[in-house]
Design an enzyme around this catalytic site. Structure first.
Site, PDB file in Angstrom:
ATOM      1  N   ASP B 182       0.858  -1.186   0.000  1.00 11.56           N
ATOM      2  CA  ASP B 182       0.000   0.000   0.000  1.00 11.56           C
ATOM      3  C   ASP B 182       0.892   1.232   0.000  1.00 11.56           C
ATOM      4  OD1 ASP B 182      -2.153   1.858   0.343  1.00 11.56           O
ATOM      5  OD2 ASP B 182      -3.302   0.253   1.311  1.00 11.56           O
ATOM      6  N   ASN B 190     -10.574   7.111   6.925  1.00  8.49           N
ATOM      7  CA  ASN B 190     -10.411   5.665   6.784  1.00  8.49           C
ATOM      8  C   ASN B 190     -10.883   4.922   8.028  1.00  8.49           C
ATOM      9  OD1 ASN B 190      -7.124   6.199   5.359  1.00  8.49           O
ATOM     10  ND2 ASN B 190      -9.081   6.068   4.287  1.00  8.49           N
ATOM     11  N   GLN B 192     -13.380   4.799   9.950  1.00  6.81           N
ATOM     12  CA  GLN B 192     -14.751   4.278  10.076  1.00  6.81           C
ATOM     13  C   GLN B 192     -14.795   2.797   9.706  1.00  6.81           C
ATOM     14  OE1 GLN B 192     -15.746   3.844   6.745  1.00  6.81           O
ATOM     15  NE2 GLN B 192     -17.982   3.992   6.552  1.00  6.81           N
ATOM     16  N   LYS B 206       0.090   3.113   5.381  1.00  5.83           N
ATOM     17  CA  LYS B 206      -0.852   2.105   5.870  1.00  5.83           C
ATOM     18  C   LYS B 206      -0.176   0.774   6.185  1.00  5.83           C
ATOM     19  CE  LYS B 206      -5.128   3.915   3.929  1.00  5.83           C
ATOM     20  NZ  LYS B 206      -6.235   3.691   2.989  1.00  5.83           N
ATOM     21  N   ASP B 250      -8.511  -1.130  -4.898  1.00  7.96           N
ATOM     22  CA  ASP B 250      -9.646  -0.212  -4.996  1.00  7.96           C
ATOM     23  C   ASP B 250      -9.878   0.230  -6.429  1.00  7.96           C
ATOM     24  OD1 ASP B 250      -7.389   1.221  -5.337  1.00  7.96           O
ATOM     25  OD2 ASP B 250      -7.894   2.823  -3.942  1.00  7.96           O
ATOM     26  N   ASN B 251      -9.286  -0.465  -7.395  1.00  6.25           N
ATOM     27  CA  ASN B 251      -9.452  -0.014  -8.774  1.00  6.25           C
ATOM     28  C   ASN B 251      -9.294  -1.189  -9.733  1.00  6.25           C
ATOM     29  OD1 ASN B 251      -6.471  -0.028  -9.889  1.00  6.25           O
ATOM     30  ND2 ASN B 251      -6.390   0.748  -7.804  1.00  6.25           N
ATOM     31  N   CYS B 294     -12.594 -14.776 -16.464  1.00  4.50           N
ATOM     32  CA  CYS B 294     -13.694 -15.672 -16.847  1.00  4.50           C
ATOM     33  C   CYS B 294     -14.996 -15.081 -16.318  1.00  4.50           C
ATOM     34  CB  CYS B 294     -13.514 -17.058 -16.236  1.00  4.50           C
ATOM     35  SG  CYS B 294     -12.096 -17.990 -16.833  1.00  4.50           S
ATOM     36  N   CYS B 308     -15.420   3.388  -3.529  1.00  4.49           N
ATOM     37  CA  CYS B 308     -16.046   3.637  -2.231  1.00  4.49           C
ATOM     38  C   CYS B 308     -15.888   5.104  -1.848  1.00  4.49           C
ATOM     39  CB  CYS B 308     -15.430   2.743  -1.162  1.00  4.49           C
ATOM     40  SG  CYS B 308     -15.729   0.991  -1.461  1.00  4.49           S
ATOM     41  N   CYS B 365     -11.535 -17.662 -22.568  1.00  3.44           N
ATOM     42  CA  CYS B 365     -11.000 -16.617 -21.686  1.00  3.44           C
ATOM     43  C   CYS B 365      -9.684 -16.082 -22.244  1.00  3.44           C
ATOM     44  CB  CYS B 365     -10.776 -17.165 -20.278  1.00  3.44           C
ATOM     45  SG  CYS B 365      -9.990 -15.951 -19.194  1.00  3.44           S
TER      46      CYS B 365
END
Lengths: 92, 396
Positions: B182, B190, B192, B206, B250-251, B294, B308, B365
């Protein structure tokens, strides 16, 4: 009427509902009816030619419709159609 | 007159057949011997035992035999140090309804004297035995499984919403090495959901923040902090150092990069993603089950895939999904149970429903199919461009 499960990203387009009941005897007809009722959904999941975008997965019950008969997959009253785009969220 | 110890042994010898080490050793070596139950104390077992034998100390025999030998007609051979404790244990098992119980004559001592092979276990330290005692009690984990976890290495992509609970529980479980990738620093917004971080570590990387929490929870875990973003140049080296990768990115570019790199390095990938009240989870076992592509051949355009940070997420949802990932990672590392390979689990916290969808290997695939030309690409460009050329077949 079949039940269509709406993913979080499309809920605003259907007035916040998590499921919507629509008619139709195939998966294609069900989604067509959904998009007719909620045009904003069509804008997100259909191409300009009216076909489903490749990034939209559709499940009939627990099976990937691509492995059934795609838009011609028969859908009955007891069946659930789920629209499933990938989600990316995780870290932030 | 009450029977003496000698009387008990004599009566037991009448009732229980005895087997010489020379009778059973060839079968043990061939792998088709009886189920051998060693009833000695832990200290004795640790010094060495018959290969393939199962340890149940005499005091736990009645309570544990059912899980070890559910079939009462199974052939059992009971052993101890010299063949006396095991003889009495065999009587107990016969009384419990086991029909095919015999005793190892002369016990482990005679076995060893005859130079038959002996297995000396790698053992947990007393402190580890105490810390992981609740794992050791589970038959599917046991001391052997705990040792396996301690030898295992898990790589977590992201020490955020999913990585926080996953890293915390994997560390508590004693996964010996945990890598944290990270490049981000802890932000107040963050906290929460990213429970491995603390208010006084706002502004800290992090990975480093998580390392501090893990050290306080379980100093026996080695933490590798990788304070950068995973990319095309580092992903293969990174993954090849680990036994399992937990995707909490996150992406989409990172997720598709990991999916391909997991195939190239043959690393099991434990997937989860979250948004608002909804979570997805699955396990991608390279070339054994389906891969991420797949399931999702192409990423959706940005407006259909908000992060998010844009759309929000229920904090506790991260705990549920991150811990599903930790559970699956532990099962993958131990090789137990049925993982989510071939299934996508969808958790809807608002309706409190769990839905399972079937995920199958796609013969076409572009990543794991037989005709795939798998190589790392520019995932940023690919993900950004896909929405505008939907039918271009991506850029496989």
């Amino acid at each position: 009427m079949s039940t269509v499960k709406i993913p979080p990203v499309l809920r605003q387009a259907v007035g916040g509902e998590r499921t919507v009941e629509v008619g139709g005897s195939t998966m294609g007809e069900v989604l067509e009816a959904l998009c007719a009722q909620y045009p904003a959904v069509g804008g997100q999941i259909l191409t300009a030619d009216g076909e489903l975008h490749k990034y939209v997965n559709v499940y009939v019950n627990d099976e990937d419709a691509r492995l059934l008969q795609w838009i011609d997959t028969p859908v009955g009253d007891a069946d659930t159609v789920m629209i499933l785009p990938a989600m990316a969220g995780g870290a932030r | 007159m009450s029977p003496s110890y000698q009387d008990l042994l004599a009566a037991a010898r009448e009732a229980i057949p005895e087997v010489e080490p020379s009778d059973v050793a060839p079968r043990v070596e061939a792998g088709d011997g009886p189920l051998i139950i060693d009833v000695r104390e832990t200290g004795e077992w640790d010094q060495g035992h018959l290969p393939g034998s199962v340890h149940i100390p005499r005091g736990f025999l009645e309570s544990r035999i059912g899980t070890v030998a559910p079939d009462h007609d199974r052939e059992l051979l009971i052993s101890c140090a010299s063949g006396q404790r095991s003889l009495l244990a065999a009587v107990t098992l016969r009384d419990m309804g086991f029909t095919n119980v015999s005793n190892l004559a002369g016990g482990f001592a005679r076995w060893k004297q005859n130079n038959y092979p002996v297995q000396v276990p790698r053992i947990l330290t007393p402190a580890q035995r105490s810390r992981y005692s609740r794992h050791i009690l589970i038959p599917e984990v046991g001391e052997e499984g705990q040792l396996k976890l301690l030898d295992s290495k898990a790589l977590l992509i992201g020490a955020g919403g999913l990585g926080s609970p996953a890293a915390y529980y994997l560390a508590a479980a004693g996964v010996g090495t945990i890598g944290l990738v990270d490049d981000d620093v802890v932000d107040e917004s963050n906290l929460q959901r990213q429970i491995i971080h603390t208010t006084d570590r706002v502004g800290v990387n992090k990975g480093e923040s998580a390392e501090e929490a893990i050290r306080a929870l379980n100093p026996g875990v080695q933490v590798n902090v990788h304070p950068f973003r995973v990319n095309r140049d580092n992903v293969l080296d990174l993954l090849s150092e680990y036994d399992v990768v937990v995707d909490g990115a996150d992406n989409f570019p990172t997720r598709y990069l990991l999916a391909d790199a997991a195939l190239m390095t043959n690393t099991p990938l434990v997937h989860a993603s979250i948004l608002r009240f909804e979570g997805h989870a699955s396990v991608f076992q390279p070339y054994d089950g389906p891969c991420y592509r797949c399931l999702f051949p192409e990423p959706p355009p940005p407006d259909l895939a908000p992060s998010c940070g844009e759309a929000g997420v229920l904090g506790v949802l991260c705990g549920v999904m991150g811990n599903i990932q930790a559970t699956e990672a532990i099962k993958v590392l131990l090789g137990i149970g049925d993982t989510l390979s071939g299934r996508l689990l969808i958790y809807d916290a608002l309706g409190m429903t769990f839905t399972e969808l079937k995920v199958r290997r796609d013969p076409d695939c572009p990543s794991c199919g037989p005709n795939a030309d798998l190589q790392l690409r520019d995932y940023e460009a690919w993900c950004a461009g896909v929405g505008s050329h939907d039918h271009a077949g991506a850029t496989a």
